[in-house]
Design an enzyme around this catalytic site. Structure first.
Site, mmCIF file in Angstrom:
data_model
loop_
_atom_site.group_PDB
_atom_site.id
_atom_site.type_symbol
_atom_site.label_atom_id
_atom_site.label_comp_id
_atom_site.label_asym_id
_atom_site.label_seq_id
_atom_site.Cartn_x
_atom_site.Cartn_y
_atom_site.Cartn_z
ATOM 1 N N THR A 178 0.905 -1.328 -0.032
ATOM 2 C CA THR A 178 0.004 -0.120 -0.012
ATOM 3 C C THR A 178 0.868 1.212 -0.020
ATOM 4 O O THR A 178 1.920 1.196 0.513
ATOM 5 C CB THR A 178 -0.857 -0.036 1.258
ATOM 6 O OG1 THR A 178 -1.237 -1.279 1.649
ATOM 7 C CG2 THR A 178 -1.778 0.978 1.276
ATOM 8 N N ARG A 206 -12.406 -9.144 -2.471
ATOM 9 C CA ARG A 206 -11.818 -8.817 -1.097
ATOM 10 C C ARG A 206 -11.704 -7.428 -1.158
ATOM 11 O O ARG A 206 -10.996 -6.543 -1.978
ATOM 12 C CB ARG A 206 -10.682 -9.672 -0.985
ATOM 13 C CG ARG A 206 -10.053 -9.295 0.209
ATOM 14 C CD ARG A 206 -8.712 -8.459 0.099
ATOM 15 N NE ARG A 206 -7.834 -8.185 0.968
ATOM 16 C CZ ARG A 206 -6.961 -7.454 1.267
ATOM 17 N NH1 ARG A 206 -6.730 -6.392 0.331
ATOM 18 N NH2 ARG A 206 -5.990 -7.390 2.549
ATOM 19 N N GLY A 208 -9.535 -4.563 1.504
ATOM 20 C CA GLY A 208 -8.485 -4.623 2.381
ATOM 21 C C GLY A 208 -9.080 -3.428 3.507
ATOM 22 O O GLY A 208 -10.094 -3.038 3.481
ATOM 23 N N ASP A 209 -7.754 -3.103 4.283
ATOM 24 C CA ASP A 209 -7.982 -1.872 5.183
ATOM 25 C C ASP A 209 -7.939 -0.659 4.719
ATOM 26 O O ASP A 209 -8.321 0.230 5.263
ATOM 27 C CB ASP A 209 -6.903 -2.071 6.223
ATOM 28 C CG ASP A 209 -5.574 -2.093 5.509
ATOM 29 O OD1 ASP A 209 -5.562 -2.689 4.581
ATOM 30 O OD2 ASP A 209 -4.653 -1.274 6.052
ATOM 31 N N THR A 229 0.275 -0.383 6.585
ATOM 32 C CA THR A 229 0.440 -0.982 5.349
ATOM 33 C C THR A 229 0.750 -2.474 5.785
ATOM 34 O O THR A 229 1.255 -2.577 6.998
ATOM 35 C CB THR A 229 1.492 -0.486 4.706
ATOM 36 O OG1 THR A 229 2.297 -1.185 3.698
ATOM 37 C CG2 THR A 229 2.688 -0.229 5.525
ATOM 38 N N GLY A 230 0.674 -3.158 4.879
ATOM 39 C CA GLY A 230 0.876 -4.620 5.154
ATOM 40 C C GLY A 230 -0.509 -5.487 4.815
ATOM 41 O O GLY A 230 -1.306 -5.181 4.379
HETATM 42 N N1 GLY Z 1 -2.987 -3.161 3.166
HETATM 43 C C1 GLY Z 1 -3.690 -3.367 1.955
HETATM 44 C C2 GLY Z 1 -4.460 -4.385 1.684
HETATM 45 O O1 GLY Z 1 -4.164 -5.262 2.646
HETATM 46 O O2 GLY Z 1 -5.191 -4.398 1.162
#
Ligand code: GLY
Length: 311
Positions: A178, A206, A208-209, A229-230
């Site tokens: 990210t 899906r 993400g965060d 990030t991650g």
């Molecule tokens: N941090 C980015 C994701 O998992 O989508």
């Protein structure tokens, strides 16, 4: 008048050595772009958006143009933005062809009553505001995707064990690199922004965060600003960006980031990085991944950058 500050990252994860220099050059350009805006007296929101656009347009990063591909070989990009002054924020998700997802997140934040919009219909909102479209399926990402699919068939797997079971009982997914930015403007207002293609080989649909306030990003003038990030699933389960901001009630940005990452390691294991920025304009960086690529610019220290974890 506050001292303007910007800090950006180009992603936690495993950065191959031959990409360190180009990654660092990319985050330095993004920090400089955001800092110029702050120096002109413009807002923290404008600065973080501009910094993220710079990284979305740079194919070295997994965001915008460089978005990684999902299991079916398509882009489903996410982004989020938050204003620490008003506590307004919004995320956009599952975008296929918006050149700069961060600008669409800002439109959702400023022009709608919603905090999260996903899919084709939100892309139409971008069209209505004249946002450019782009083909986000770059040849380099298609090559990586084909290789990942081959490795999936070979079965060398570390992440998403339940997905893997679902997908032929074997496979390999990578960490999401990210991009993110935090800024404090001359009026002392804080803002956060992030953008991502997500994790490669993610299942279609899906999210993400990154578009989720509190998980991928958070900004509150009374606390601080943070972005993660991650592995998004970890950031969502532990609401890490809000957790880091809460820690900044009593801790500096660096202590808050380090404490949050220690908590993540204890409860969820490795796979996360956090940037933080406190009300005094001090920034913090912590990660439990192999690398994290970041840059910051302030009047006092000038432009600094680092690929943390490299030797
Ligand atoms: N941090 C980015 C994701 O998992 O989508």
């Amino acid at each position: 008048m506050a001292n303007p500050t910007i800090i950006v990252h180009g992603g936690a994860g495993n950065w191959p050595k031959n990409k360190h220099a180009i990654g660092l050059s990319g985050v330095r350009k993004a920090a400089t772009r955001g800092f110029q805006i702050l120096q002109q007296g413009r807002s923290a929101i404008q600065a973080v958006e501009a910094a993220v656009i710079e990284m979305e347009d740079n194919p070295i990063f997994n965001a915008g143009k460089g978005s990684t591909l999902n299991f079916e070989g398509n882009v489903e990009a996410d982004a989020g933005i938050m204003d620490g002054k008003t506590l307004r924020g919004a995320g956009v998700a599952l975008l296929h062809q918006v050149k700069n997802p961060i600008s669409l997140a800002r439109i959702v934040m400023e022009k709608t009553d919603h905090a999260l919009l996903a899919g084709k219909t939100v892309e139409r909102l971008g069209e209505a505001y004249g946002l450019p479209k782009a083909n986000l399926r770059l040849p380099e990402r298609i090559r990586q995707w084909k290789q990942a699919r081959r490795e999936l068939e070979n079965g060398s797997i570390k992440y998403f064990s339940r997905n893997l079971k679902l997908v032929h009982d074997k496979g390999r997914l990578f960490l999401g690199d990210t991009v993110g930015a935090l800024a404090m403007d001359q009026r002392g207002n804080l803002a956060a922004a992030d953008s991502t293609g997500g994790v490669s080989l993610k299942l279609p649909g899906r999210i993400g965060d990154s578009p989720i306030l509190g998980a991928g990003l958070y900004a509150d003038n009374k606390l601080g600003a943070a972005t993660a990030t991650g592995v998004g699933e970890i950031a969502m389960r532990l609401v890490v960006s809000k957790a880091a901001c809460d820690e900044m009630q009593s801790l500096t940005a660096q202590r808050a980031a380090s404490k949050t990452v220690r908590h993540v390691t204890r409860l969820a294991g490795r796979g996360l990085g956090i940037l933080s920025l406190d009300r005094e304009g001090r920034y913090g960086i912590a990660h439990n991944t192999l690398h994290l690529c970041w840059a910051a610019e302030t009047k006092d220290k000038g432009l600094v950058s680092q690929m943390v974890g490299s030797r």
